[in-house]
Design a protein around this motif. Structure first.
Motif, PDB file in Angstrom:
ATOM      1  N   PHE A 151       0.802  -1.219   0.000  1.00 31.50           N
ATOM      2  CA  PHE A 151       0.000   0.000   0.000  1.00 31.50           C
ATOM      3  C   PHE A 151       0.840   1.276   0.000  1.00 31.50           C
ATOM      4  O   PHE A 151       0.308   2.362   0.155  1.00 31.50           O
ATOM      5  N   THR A 152       2.138   1.148  -0.169  1.00 31.86           N
ATOM      6  CA  THR A 152       2.988   2.340  -0.190  1.00 31.86           C
ATOM      7  C   THR A 152       2.753   3.135  -1.467  1.00 31.86           C
ATOM      8  O   THR A 152       2.395   2.561  -2.506  1.00 31.86           O
ATOM      9  N   PRO A 153       2.958   4.434  -1.402  1.00 30.85           N
ATOM     10  CA  PRO A 153       2.837   5.237  -2.627  1.00 30.85           C
ATOM     11  C   PRO A 153       3.800   4.772  -3.720  1.00 30.85           C
ATOM     12  O   PRO A 153       3.462   4.788  -4.900  1.00 30.85           O
ATOM     13  N   GLN A 154       4.988   4.312  -3.317  1.00 39.55           N
ATOM     14  CA  GLN A 154       5.965   3.833  -4.298  1.00 39.55           C
ATOM     15  C   GLN A 154       5.451   2.595  -5.034  1.00 39.55           C
ATOM     16  O   GLN A 154       5.630   2.464  -6.247  1.00 39.55           O
ATOM     17  N   ALA A 155       4.820   1.677  -4.324  1.00 42.82           N
ATOM     18  CA  ALA A 155       4.293   0.466  -4.955  1.00 42.82           C
ATOM     19  C   ALA A 155       3.193   0.811  -5.946  1.00 42.82           C
ATOM     20  O   ALA A 155       3.153   0.296  -7.062  1.00 42.82           O
ATOM     21  N   SER A 156       2.308   1.719  -5.553  1.00 38.93           N
ATOM     22  CA  SER A 156       1.232   2.135  -6.460  1.00 38.93           C
ATOM     23  C   SER A 156       1.783   2.867  -7.680  1.00 38.93           C
ATOM     24  O   SER A 156       1.350   2.627  -8.806  1.00 38.93           O
ATOM     25  N   ALA A 157       2.747   3.762  -7.459  1.00 36.18           N
ATOM     26  CA  ALA A 157       3.337   4.504  -8.580  1.00 36.18           C
ATOM     27  C   ALA A 157       4.035   3.553  -9.554  1.00 36.18           C
ATOM     28  O   ALA A 157       3.901   3.689 -10.777  1.00 36.18           O
ATOM     29  N   CYS A 158       4.753   2.592  -9.028  1.00 40.26           N
ATOM     30  CA  CYS A 158       5.433   1.603  -9.871  1.00 40.26           C
ATOM     31  C   CYS A 158       4.415   0.790 -10.663  1.00 40.26           C
ATOM     32  O   CYS A 158       4.578   0.580 -11.872  1.00 40.26           O
ATOM     33  N   ALA A 159       3.358   0.357 -10.016  1.00 37.55           N
ATOM     34  CA  ALA A 159       2.322  -0.426 -10.697  1.00 37.55           C
ATOM     35  C   ALA A 159       1.659   0.390 -11.798  1.00 37.55           C
ATOM     36  O   ALA A 159       1.422  -0.108 -12.901  1.00 37.55           O
ATOM     37  N   GLU A 160       1.368   1.641 -11.518  1.00 32.85           N
ATOM     38  CA  GLU A 160       0.735   2.491 -12.536  1.00 32.85           C
ATOM     39  C   GLU A 160       1.678   2.711 -13.701  1.00 32.85           C
ATOM     40  O   GLU A 160       1.259   2.717 -14.857  1.00 32.85           O
ATOM     41  N   GLU A 161       2.950   2.860 -13.426  1.00 28.54           N
ATOM     42  CA  GLU A 161       3.943   3.040 -14.493  1.00 28.54           C
ATOM     43  C   GLU A 161       4.005   1.803 -15.379  1.00 28.54           C
ATOM     44  O   GLU A 161       4.118   1.895 -16.599  1.00 28.54           O
ATOM     45  N   ILE A 162       3.897   0.634 -14.767  1.00 30.85           N
ATOM     46  CA  ILE A 162       3.976  -0.618 -15.516  1.00 30.85           C
ATOM     47  C   ILE A 162       2.678  -0.909 -16.266  1.00 30.85           C
ATOM     48  O   ILE A 162       2.690  -1.270 -17.435  1.00 30.85           O
ATOM     49  N   TRP A 163       1.543  -0.771 -15.594  1.00 34.37           N
ATOM     50  CA  TRP A 163       0.295  -1.288 -16.132  1.00 34.37           C
ATOM     51  C   TRP A 163      -0.584  -0.297 -16.874  1.00 34.37           C
ATOM     52  O   TRP A 163      -1.385  -0.714 -17.710  1.00 34.37           O
ATOM     53  N   LEU A 164      -0.503   0.980 -16.567  1.00 34.81           N
ATOM     54  CA  LEU A 164      -1.375   1.923 -17.267  1.00 34.81           C
ATOM     55  C   LEU A 164      -0.802   2.262 -18.635  1.00 34.81           C
ATOM     56  O   LEU A 164       0.410   2.442 -18.775  1.00 34.81           O
ATOM     57  N   PRO A 165      -1.665   2.359 -19.644  1.00 33.23           N
ATOM     58  CA  PRO A 165      -1.168   2.738 -20.975  1.00 33.23           C
ATOM     59  C   PRO A 165      -0.562   4.137 -20.926  1.00 33.23           C
ATOM     60  O   PRO A 165      -1.041   5.015 -20.209  1.00 33.23           O
ATOM     61  N   HIS A 166       0.489   4.319 -21.693  1.00 36.22           N
ATOM     62  CA  HIS A 166       1.160   5.621 -21.757  1.00 36.22           C
ATOM     63  C   HIS A 166       1.151   6.106 -23.189  1.00 36.22           C
ATOM     64  O   HIS A 166       1.333   5.329 -24.124  1.00 36.22           O
ATOM     65  N   ARG A 167       0.975   7.393 -23.330  1.00 38.15           N
ATOM     66  CA  ARG A 167       1.032   7.987 -24.662  1.00 38.15           C
ATOM     67  C   ARG A 167       2.481   8.321 -24.984  1.00 38.15           C
ATOM     68  O   ARG A 167       3.235   8.730 -24.111  1.00 38.15           O
ATOM     69  N   SER A 168       2.829   8.158 -26.238  1.00 41.19           N
ATOM     70  CA  SER A 168       4.184   8.497 -26.673  1.00 41.19           C
ATOM     71  C   SER A 168       4.365  10.005 -26.636  1.00 41.19           C
ATOM     72  O   SER A 168       3.380  10.758 -26.653  1.00 41.19           O
ATOM     73  N   PRO A 169       5.605  10.492 -26.594  1.00 38.29           N
ATOM     74  CA  PRO A 169       5.826  11.944 -26.618  1.00 38.29           C
ATOM     75  C   PRO A 169       5.172  12.591 -27.836  1.00 38.29           C
ATOM     76  O   PRO A 169       4.647  13.695 -27.741  1.00 38.29           O
ATOM     77  N   ARG A 170       5.161  11.902 -28.958  1.00 37.59           N
ATOM     78  CA  ARG A 170       4.528  12.442 -30.166  1.00 37.59           C
ATOM     79  C   ARG A 170       3.020  12.593 -29.950  1.00 37.59           C
ATOM     80  O   ARG A 170       2.431  13.612 -30.326  1.00 37.59           O
ATOM     81  N   GLU A 171       2.380  11.559 -29.358  1.00 32.90           N
ATOM     82  CA  GLU A 171       0.954  11.630 -29.092  1.00 32.90           C
ATOM     83  C   GLU A 171       0.626  12.759 -28.112  1.00 32.90           C
ATOM     84  O   GLU A 171      -0.365  13.472 -28.264  1.00 32.90           O
ATOM     85  N   GLN A 172       1.498  12.951 -27.115  1.00 32.05           N
ATOM     86  CA  GLN A 172       1.287  14.004 -26.134  1.00 32.05           C
ATOM     87  C   GLN A 172       1.382  15.385 -26.781  1.00 32.05           C
ATOM     88  O   GLN A 172       0.631  16.293 -26.453  1.00 32.05           O
ATOM     89  N   SER A 173       2.320  15.565 -27.719  1.00 30.94           N
ATOM     90  CA  SER A 173       2.491  16.879 -28.345  1.00 30.94           C
ATOM     91  C   SER A 173       1.371  17.199 -29.317  1.00 30.94           C
ATOM     92  O   SER A 173       1.125  18.359 -29.610  1.00 30.94           O
ATOM     93  N   GLN A 174       0.654  16.177 -29.790  1.00 36.16           N
ATOM     94  CA  GLN A 174      -0.448  16.396 -30.716  1.00 36.16           C
ATOM     95  C   GLN A 174      -1.758  16.705 -30.009  1.00 36.16           C
ATOM     96  O   GLN A 174      -2.728  17.056 -30.661  1.00 36.16           O
ATOM     97  N   SER A 175      -1.783  16.574 -28.699  1.00 39.23           N
ATOM     98  CA  SER A 175      -3.049  16.837 -27.995  1.00 39.23           C
ATOM     99  C   SER A 175      -3.112  18.242 -27.452  1.00 39.23           C
ATOM    100  O   SER A 175      -2.254  19.024 -27.462  1.00 39.23           O
TER     101      SER A 175
END
Length: 182
Positions: free
Chosen positions: A158-182
């Motif tokens: 339940f540590t913030p680090q564990a949640s942050a790591c899990a979100e980094e691994i499991w949540l979809p991420h937009r590429s820098p190109r996709e981010q700049s187009q929004s």
């Protein structure tokens, strides 16, 4: 036997022994569930939640890994399950109790949105009990540490680090190109 094969065989036997016990490298799945629970305000399971997952304490997995290097015959397939079948509903209920929020059943489609990852949602409802009886008999290994449900109350899931790591691994991420187009 060729010279190459004679040279390779002892290395291959050793390498084969080294990769058969697969200790977890992180707490990715459980913190992913916890992070999703915090985002949604509900701890979820799919359907009746009776699907089962194996679990093993990291210390027991490390012990098994060491034993497998020392004792397992080359080519052995070992299951390092301290528990063969923990239901997803029990995991969700434990997370809900710790976070003081409700637990609820979701459909597969709802779980995809809840988890924030359709790929992870496909694994969530699987029923994958595993027995480690053969492994225990072969190596004399006995899991001694906390069960998953016990560890949820005392571990660092339940540590913030564990949640942050899990979100980094499991949540979809937009590429820098996709981010700049929004």
């Amino acid at each position: 036997m060729s010279e190459l094969r004679r040279a390779r065989d002892p290395i291959q036997r050793r390498a084969t022994r080294a990769d058969r016990a697969r200790p977890p490298g992180d707490y990715g799945f459980i913190p992913a569930l916890i992070a999703a629970t915090r985002r949604a305000g509900v701890a979820a399971y799919i359907g009746d939640g009776a699907n089962r997952w194996p679990a093993v304490h990291l210390a027991d997995a490390a012990s098994l890994f060491r034993l497998s290097l020392d004792k397992a015959p080359a080519g052995s397939v070992l299951h390092g399950a301290g528990e063969s079948a923990v239901t997803i509903k029990n995991i969700a209920q434990q997370i809900a109790q710790i976070l003081d929020i409700p637990a609820a059943s979701l459909t597969l489609e709802q779980a995809s949105e809840h988890l924030g990852n359709p790929f992870l949602a496909r694994f969530f409802p699987l029923d994958v009990p595993v027995s480690s009886e053969y492994t225990q008999a072969l190596l004399g290994w006995t899991p001694k540490h906390a069960t998953l449900l016990e560890d949820l109350t005392t571990g660092d899931y339940f540590t913030p680090q564990a949640s942050a790591c899990a979100e980094e691994i499991w949540l979809p991420h937009r590429s820098p190109r996709e981010q700049s187009q929004s």
